[in-house]
Write a protein that holds these residues in place. Structure first.
Motif, mmCIF file in Angstrom:
data_model
loop_
_atom_site.group_PDB
_atom_site.id
_atom_site.type_symbol
_atom_site.label_atom_id
_atom_site.label_comp_id
_atom_site.label_asym_id
_atom_site.label_seq_id
_atom_site.Cartn_x
_atom_site.Cartn_y
_atom_site.Cartn_z
ATOM 1 N N HIS A 527 -11.704 29.730 -4.742
ATOM 2 C CA HIS A 527 -12.504 30.655 -3.944
ATOM 3 C C HIS A 527 -13.997 30.428 -4.160
ATOM 4 O O HIS A 527 -14.480 30.346 -5.284
ATOM 5 C CB HIS A 527 -12.139 32.097 -4.299
ATOM 6 N N ASN A 528 -14.694 30.291 -3.048
ATOM 7 C CA ASN A 528 -16.147 30.083 -3.032
ATOM 8 C C ASN A 528 -16.561 28.762 -3.688
ATOM 9 O O ASN A 528 -17.730 28.569 -4.032
ATOM 10 C CB ASN A 528 -16.888 31.250 -3.707
ATOM 11 N N VAL A 529 -15.608 27.864 -3.877
ATOM 12 C CA VAL A 529 -15.909 26.533 -4.421
ATOM 13 C C VAL A 529 -15.541 25.471 -3.384
ATOM 14 O O VAL A 529 -16.394 24.687 -2.956
ATOM 15 C CB VAL A 529 -15.166 26.279 -5.750
ATOM 16 N N LEU A 532 -12.505 29.622 0.934
ATOM 17 C CA LEU A 532 -12.483 31.065 0.730
ATOM 18 C C LEU A 532 -11.034 31.533 0.809
ATOM 19 O O LEU A 532 -10.269 31.074 1.658
ATOM 20 C CB LEU A 532 -13.324 31.776 1.792
ATOM 21 N N HIS A 547 -14.515 36.323 6.678
ATOM 22 C CA HIS A 547 -14.789 34.954 6.230
ATOM 23 C C HIS A 547 -15.161 34.049 7.410
ATOM 24 O O HIS A 547 -16.039 33.181 7.299
ATOM 25 C CB HIS A 547 -13.570 34.389 5.501
ATOM 26 N N TYR A 550 -18.689 34.871 8.383
ATOM 27 C CA TYR A 550 -19.626 34.359 7.381
ATOM 28 C C TYR A 550 -19.891 32.862 7.596
ATOM 29 O O TYR A 550 -21.058 32.421 7.579
ATOM 30 C CB TYR A 550 -19.064 34.606 5.977
ATOM 31 N N GLU A 557 -23.168 26.672 4.352
ATOM 32 C CA GLU A 557 -22.061 27.014 3.455
ATOM 33 C C GLU A 557 -20.817 26.218 3.814
ATOM 34 O O GLU A 557 -20.050 25.824 2.924
ATOM 35 C CB GLU A 557 -21.766 28.513 3.531
ATOM 36 N N LEU A 561 -19.015 23.940 0.892
ATOM 37 C CA LEU A 561 -17.606 24.095 0.542
ATOM 38 C C LEU A 561 -16.804 22.848 0.897
ATOM 39 O O LEU A 561 -15.929 22.405 0.134
ATOM 40 C CB LEU A 561 -17.018 25.312 1.260
#
Length: 593
Positions: A527-529, A532, A547, A550, A557, A561
């Motif tokens: 998650h978030n790496v 999501l 998500h 976003y 982003e 990712l």
């Protein structure tokens, strides 16, 4: 006396005629036209021609059945259902007016009703044993579903596949590839000159059959011999197996057991193979020592159909830690003691996809460098998005898994609907970026038609959403689709994915993954790496929509990712990583013989 006279005359004339014919034959003199000798010669000649024609047909049919004939020959309609055989370019011709259609498919589509009936009757007369196999498949309860028509009238917008565009841009047609074997690897040295039988539970374009087909291709490429046993011909991979020169055993019982007993190793690629394994072990006392069971399912129903055989197989292999843990728990509950601890071999990204994604692999050459492939991928992305009608500013979200309730397509569509409405409400007077959703695997035999119709019903009730959803047929040519996508969603519900082949494929292409916090997905996506994560169930629908919003608002982003995910694949999920683990499994199994 008067009545017998004409009869005697006729008999005498017949004897004289016979003597003249015999004298003519012995003397070598020419025979008069219309004589019995000339007629007999013609009959013999015709019988000889018919015999030779029948023998040639038998030889060709035999070569065809064993995959020894080039795929330019026309496939029989009675052997493969047309809906299963349509290749990428054939569908592409129907939807996009594309060219480069395979000759075999065109000939099938152009056949008249009379020729199809003739082909079917001919096939029935020549393949008595095959008909028995097909009848057996139907009697086992294989679900025959009414298919949803693959038209724009049904789906709104049906595009692709884009195999012809991919070949033109990338410049490396699958049919021209000579193999991707790393001949210096331990796997290559192990399988060289060995004989393998691979058991497929079906031939659909889904994770397990595709992974088994790639394994068969790799063994062939490394100098091994492979035969495939297909427990069901359901799906569209049979032409692909023939194209790759992979032999398919014509029977799933006696002939398959005979081939398995002669092989150095048998690899079964699904829990659904349990019944075949049980019968095979009954035929061969030492069969368990030459058998690897690569189980790729994680639901209890698959365990229940496998539990009678689990303790009879020496080597069990699972895809993920969560799957292995779940099956071991069930074994404890059922008091099943395995012969040995199971192994773990996750799936990998094949070299064809890695090549187009710009990852160094066996297909790279001085002409096809990584840098050159990244340039080609940008062009491929541009052309495919144009075909789809997707603008540069749009965020293309993709889901390629088979369409059934477990994959969560309906909640995904609802999430897109929520995200789209919020985007519309907050973009008054501003330049608007849209979300486009690409749903794959249209026409797959693994789809649930009732569920597909419920999706189409949801879209028809939300007319504004129909313009945001694009559909594409099931295909093995997915590199172009990954090149076009911005976000990948793996929305599997319940206990989640066993592993998630499409998850690592998307990550390899630098695409961030939005996945459920369940099953093998949570082992891959951080998650978030690299993506999501959202919960399963109804609560996950709202989280997923947030998500999506976003990532729509933050392209940077998406790039961050995606880049992290790509680096993870390079370290853990390329072909060389999987075959290094597989080598150990095969080596240990062969050592037990």
């Amino acid at each position: 006396m008067d009545e017998r006279g004409p009869i005697d005359v006729q008999r005498n004339l017949g004897r004289q005629s016979s003597r003249r014919v015999l004298i003519s034959i012995l003397s070598g003199q020419p025979t008069p036209r219309g004589s019995p000798r000339r007629l007999n010669s013609r009959i013999v000649l015709w019988l000889l021609l018919i015999t030779l024609w029948a023998y040639a047909g038998f030889c060709i049919q035999s070569m065809w059945a064993h995959g020894e004939i080039d795929n330019s020959f026309e496939l029989s309609v009675s052997e493969i259902n047309i809906s299963n055989v349509l290749t990428d370019d054939a569908i592409n011709m129907e939807t996009n007016g594309g060219r480069g259609v395979s000759n075999s498919v065109v000939s099938i589509k152009k056949r008249s009703k009379r020729s199809r009936r003739g082909s079917s009757s001919s096939s029935r007369s020549k393949r008595g044993s095959k008909n028995k196999i097909l009848e057996t498949e139907n009697s086992t309860g294989v679900e025959v579903q009414e298919q949803v028509p693959q038209t724009n009238a049904t789906y709104g917008m049906l595009v692709g596949p884009f195999g012809s565009i991919e070949d033109r841009v990338v410049g490396l047609s699958p049919g021209k590839q000579s193999g991707t074997c790393d001949r210096k690897s331990q796997f290559a040295r192990l399988v060289l000159s060995k004989t393998f039988v691979l058991v497929f539970h079906e031939l659909s374009m889904t994770g397990a059959p595709l992974s088994m087909m790639e394994l068969a291709s790799e063994i062939l490429s490394c100098g091994g011999a492979v035969s495939v046993v297909a427990l069901s011909r359901k799906g569209g991979l049979l032409p692909e197996l023939y194209r790759k020169k992979i032999k398919v055993v014509e029977d799933k019982y006696k002939l398959s057991f005979k081939a398995a007993m002669k092989a150095d190793l048998v690899i079964a690629g699904s829990a659904v193979c349990a019944s075949w394994i049980e019968q095979y072990l009954d035929h061969s006392a030492s069969g368990s020592h030459r058998l690897v069971w690569w189980i790729m399912e994680n639901r209890r129903e698959y365990f229940d159909r496998s539990k009678r055989v689990l303790n009879r197989v020496n080597t069990l292999v699972f895809l993920s830690k969560s799957q292995s843990k779940r099956w071991m728990t069930w074994c404890e509950e059922e008091n099943i003691k395995l012969k040995s601890a199971p192994s773990l071999v996750p799936l990998s990204v094949n070299d064809e996809l890695a090549f187009v994604a710009g990852i160094s692999c066996s297909l790279n050459t001085p002409t096809f460098t990584v840098e050159k492939m990244l340039e080609k991928r940008l062009l491929l992305r541009k052309l495919v998005r144009e075909e789809m009608g997707v603008k540069d500013s749009d965020m293309l979200v993709m889901a390629l898994s088979s369409i059934n309730p477990g994959k969560g397509h309906l909640s995904l569509v609802e999430s897109v609907h929520l995200a789209t409405n919020k985007t519309l409400n907050g973009s008054e007077g501003k330049k608007r970026n849209d979300i486009k959703l690409l749903i794959g695997s249209v026409g797959s035999k693994s789809n649930k038609v009732v569920y597909v119709r419920s999706l189409l019903g949801f879209l028809s009730n939300h007319s504004g959403l129909q313009n945001s959803v694009i559909w594409t047929p099931a295909t093995t040519r997915v590199a172009s689709l990954y090149a076009a996508a911005d976000v990948y969603v793996i929305n599997s519900q319940g206990i989640g994915e066993t592993f998630g082949r499409v998850t690592i494929e998307a990550m390899a292409n630098g695409i961030p993954v939005l996945g459920t916090d369940a099953g093998g997905t949570k082992e891959i996506v951080e998650h978030n790496v690299s993506g999501l994560v959202h919960p399963t169930g109804h609560s996950g629908t709202t989280v997923l929509s947030k998500h999506l919003q976003y990532l729509l608002k933050n392209p940077s982003e998406r790039r961050r990712l995606g880049l992290t995910g790509s680096e993870k694949v390079k370290k853990m999920y390329l072909k060389r990583h999987m075959y290094k683990m597989f080598w150990q499994v095969l080596y240990d199994t062969m050592k037990l013989k």
